[in-house]
Design a protein around this motif. Structure first.
Motif, mmCIF file in Angstrom:
data_model
loop_
_atom_site.group_PDB
_atom_site.id
_atom_site.type_symbol
_atom_site.label_atom_id
_atom_site.label_comp_id
_atom_site.label_asym_id
_atom_site.label_seq_id
_atom_site.Cartn_x
_atom_site.Cartn_y
_atom_site.Cartn_z
ATOM 1 N N TYR A 1 28.728 33.887 46.238
ATOM 2 C CA TYR A 1 28.021 34.154 47.050
ATOM 3 C C TYR A 1 26.886 34.576 47.348
ATOM 4 C CZ TYR A 1 32.924 35.357 48.227
ATOM 5 O OH TYR A 1 34.555 35.282 48.519
ATOM 6 N N ASN A 2 25.861 34.095 46.402
ATOM 7 C CA ASN A 2 24.518 34.101 46.498
ATOM 8 C C ASN A 2 24.003 35.991 47.118
ATOM 9 O OD1 ASN A 2 21.739 32.995 46.246
ATOM 10 N ND2 ASN A 2 21.338 32.699 48.442
ATOM 11 N N THR A 3 24.400 36.762 46.194
ATOM 12 C CA THR A 3 24.058 38.104 46.672
ATOM 13 C C THR A 3 24.044 38.522 45.012
ATOM 14 O OG1 THR A 3 26.971 38.706 45.632
ATOM 15 C CG2 THR A 3 26.201 38.369 48.115
ATOM 16 N N LYS A 4 23.502 40.189 44.905
ATOM 17 C CA LYS A 4 23.357 40.672 43.591
ATOM 18 C C LYS A 4 23.995 42.125 44.116
ATOM 19 C CE LYS A 4 20.192 41.987 40.305
ATOM 20 N NZ LYS A 4 18.474 42.726 40.580
ATOM 21 N N VAL A 5 25.690 42.203 44.334
ATOM 22 C CA VAL A 5 26.380 42.924 44.251
ATOM 23 C C VAL A 5 27.391 43.376 43.973
ATOM 24 C CG1 VAL A 5 27.270 41.572 46.248
ATOM 25 C CG2 VAL A 5 27.549 44.567 46.270
ATOM 26 N N GLY A 6 27.730 44.606 43.315
ATOM 27 C CA GLY A 6 28.574 44.961 41.911
ATOM 28 C C GLY A 6 29.922 45.532 42.336
ATOM 29 N N VAL A 7 30.672 46.086 41.763
ATOM 30 C CA VAL A 7 31.563 47.095 41.922
ATOM 31 C C VAL A 7 32.334 48.263 40.952
ATOM 32 C CG1 VAL A 7 33.320 45.296 41.384
ATOM 33 C CG2 VAL A 7 34.104 46.710 42.984
ATOM 34 N N THR A 8 32.433 49.003 41.341
ATOM 35 C CA THR A 8 32.918 49.459 40.561
ATOM 36 C C THR A 8 34.693 50.581 40.697
ATOM 37 O OG1 THR A 8 32.607 52.218 39.051
ATOM 38 C CG2 THR A 8 31.957 51.675 41.731
ATOM 39 N N VAL A 9 35.192 50.287 39.873
ATOM 40 C CA VAL A 9 37.177 50.610 40.139
ATOM 41 C C VAL A 9 37.491 51.428 39.374
ATOM 42 C CG1 VAL A 9 39.181 48.841 40.041
ATOM 43 C CG2 VAL A 9 36.574 48.443 40.747
ATOM 44 N N LYS A 10 38.081 52.169 40.381
ATOM 45 C CA LYS A 10 38.989 53.486 39.083
ATOM 46 C C LYS A 10 40.372 53.128 38.984
ATOM 47 C CE LYS A 10 35.176 56.394 38.564
ATOM 48 N NZ LYS A 10 34.645 56.479 37.430
ATOM 49 N N SER A 11 40.957 53.506 37.724
ATOM 50 C CA SER A 11 42.351 53.149 38.124
ATOM 51 C C SER A 11 42.735 54.377 36.936
ATOM 52 C CB SER A 11 42.817 51.556 37.359
ATOM 53 O OG SER A 11 44.565 51.355 37.220
ATOM 54 N N PRO A 12 43.830 54.495 37.203
ATOM 55 C CA PRO A 12 45.170 55.815 35.946
ATOM 56 C C PRO A 12 45.357 54.563 34.753
ATOM 57 C CG PRO A 12 46.438 55.223 37.588
ATOM 58 C CD PRO A 12 44.830 54.595 38.167
ATOM 59 N N PHE A 13 45.024 53.644 35.140
ATOM 60 C CA PHE A 13 45.865 52.214 33.747
ATOM 61 C C PHE A 13 44.729 51.634 32.977
ATOM 62 C CE2 PHE A 13 48.703 52.615 36.782
ATOM 63 C CZ PHE A 13 50.273 53.127 36.962
ATOM 64 N N THR A 14 44.712 50.522 32.330
ATOM 65 C CA THR A 14 44.096 50.187 31.263
ATOM 66 C C THR A 14 44.673 48.817 31.083
ATOM 67 O OG1 THR A 14 45.101 50.736 28.873
ATOM 68 C CG2 THR A 14 43.224 52.584 29.979
ATOM 69 N N LEU A 15 42.969 48.085 31.401
ATOM 70 C CA LEU A 15 43.392 46.336 31.134
ATOM 71 C C LEU A 15 44.325 45.676 29.877
ATOM 72 C CD1 LEU A 15 39.396 45.318 31.689
ATOM 73 C CD2 LEU A 15 41.827 44.782 33.165
ATOM 74 N N GLY A 16 44.363 45.104 29.818
ATOM 75 C CA GLY A 16 45.877 44.310 28.911
ATOM 76 C C GLY A 16 46.960 45.344 29.232
ATOM 77 N N LYS A 17 47.844 45.569 29.459
ATOM 78 C CA LYS A 17 48.604 46.977 29.370
ATOM 79 C C LYS A 17 49.823 45.620 30.469
ATOM 80 C CE LYS A 17 47.218 49.913 26.765
ATOM 81 N NZ LYS A 17 48.558 50.133 25.643
ATOM 82 N N GLY A 18 49.798 45.018 31.436
ATOM 83 C CA GLY A 18 50.483 44.135 32.253
ATOM 84 C C GLY A 18 50.351 44.732 33.442
ATOM 85 N N PHE A 19 49.369 45.919 34.114
ATOM 86 C CA PHE A 19 49.400 46.034 35.501
ATOM 87 C C PHE A 19 48.848 45.256 36.884
ATOM 88 C CE2 PHE A 19 50.350 49.459 32.830
ATOM 89 C CZ PHE A 19 51.542 50.847 33.411
ATOM 90 N N ALA A 20 48.330 43.869 36.058
ATOM 91 C CA ALA A 20 47.940 43.480 37.389
ATOM 92 C C ALA A 20 45.728 43.600 37.152
ATOM 93 C CB ALA A 20 47.978 43.061 38.450
ATOM 94 N N LEU A 21 45.424 44.393 36.499
ATOM 95 C CA LEU A 21 44.060 44.913 36.297
ATOM 96 C C LEU A 21 42.442 43.804 36.751
ATOM 97 C CD1 LEU A 21 44.188 48.411 34.535
ATOM 98 C CD2 LEU A 21 43.380 47.769 37.055
#
Length: 283
Positions: free
Chosen positions: A68-88
């Motif tokens: 996208y030729n940008t310098k923008v990031g993202v911060t995401v909050k979730s009650p779950f963690t990666l690798g557990k099956g919640f499509a994070l």
């Protein structure tokens, strides 16, 4: 300020369909999006993906910023963690591509397609992006992202009470897919055809349980859960245990999980997919 809300998707049936083009690759299958959401906000002037305050997916972040030729990031909050099956993993990709696309004045549909492409190429997922796009109970009949793949959001005519638990297990998606034999995918096709014919949620839960019992270790589920009379259906995806509970038995099932010191949340089937909120107010 842009805010995204993204439902967590717990797939119960998935049959990979792969080609040389990641936009025409993915999986067919079925899954549930739940009303528990991830919330994503932009991070200005920093190409990063922050998940629950930890930096993750640096390669994906760099690729999106270059695309996208940008310098923008993202911060995401979730009650779950990666690798557990919640499509994070797909949640993080959707969040970063959408926010980057909005920042660059690009197409939102193409942002979902870029998120799907990253999932396939990086081996982190196959069918979650299009499912989260729609929300609810989704059957996927052609692989690919929105605009290329084909998926149907099936109406659920009654209120479904869910309890979602995260059991002590974790496995990368590419490793999981690598150990599933072709014969099991053939069984999955038979089960999927049954769900497509009926479009019935009970049929889906039964099919998902039958399919995933051949992949994951159901012995880690507390025996009391299996015997509880208040459970309509349940299945396991990695460590994501999703339980459909009769509304007057929710407290009883929650108590079983609590006594076994297992993390859980009450939920329902999501009514919407990914939503974008624009506001003049700071977060």
């Amino acid at each position: 300020m842009i805010k995204l809300t993204i439902p967590h998707h717990i797939s119960g049936l998935w049959i990979p369909v792969l080609s040389n083009n990641p936009l025409h690759s993915g999986s067919i299958g079925a899954g549930l999006n739940i009303s528990l959401l991830s919330v994503a906000l932009p991070v200005e002037d920093e190409c990063t993906i922050l998940f629950n305050n930890q930096e993750v997916f640096r390669e994906q972040a760099k690729e999106v910023c270059e695309f996208y030729n940008t310098k923008v990031g993202v911060t995401v909050k979730s009650p779950f963690t990666l690798g557990k099956g919640f499509a994070l993993s797909s949640t993080l990709s959707i969040a970063h591509t959408l926010i980057s696309s909005i920042h660059a004045g690009g197409s939102l549909l193409k942002a979902f397609q870029k998120a799907h492409e990253l999932e396939v190429v990086k081996g982190t997922g196959l069918g979650d992006v299009i499912s989260q796009y729609y929300g609810g109970f989704v059957i996927r009949t052609r692989p690919g992202p929105p605009g290329i793949g084909e998926a149907f959001k099936i109406p659920v005519k009654y209120r479904v009470k869910l309890i979602v638990s995260s059991l002590p297990y974790s496995e990368p998606t590419d490793k999981m897919l690598g150990r599933i034999p072709l014969s099991h995918y053939e069984r999955g096709l038979t089960l999927l055809r049954r769900v497509v014919r009926s479009e019935d949620l009970i049929d889906y839960f039964n099919a998902a349980r039958e399919y995933t019992q051949g992949i994951f270790d159901y012995s880690i589920i507390p025996e009391e859960i299996l015997r509880s009379p208040g459970i309509v259906g349940f299945y396991l995806k990695k460590s994501a245990l999703i339980i459909w509970v009769e509304k007057d038995r929710v407290a009883e099932v929650a108590d079983i999980l609590s006594r076994n010191q297992l993390f859980f949340k009450e939920s329902e089937i999501s009514k919407t997919g990914v939503e974008i909120e624009h506001s003049d107010q700071p977060p």
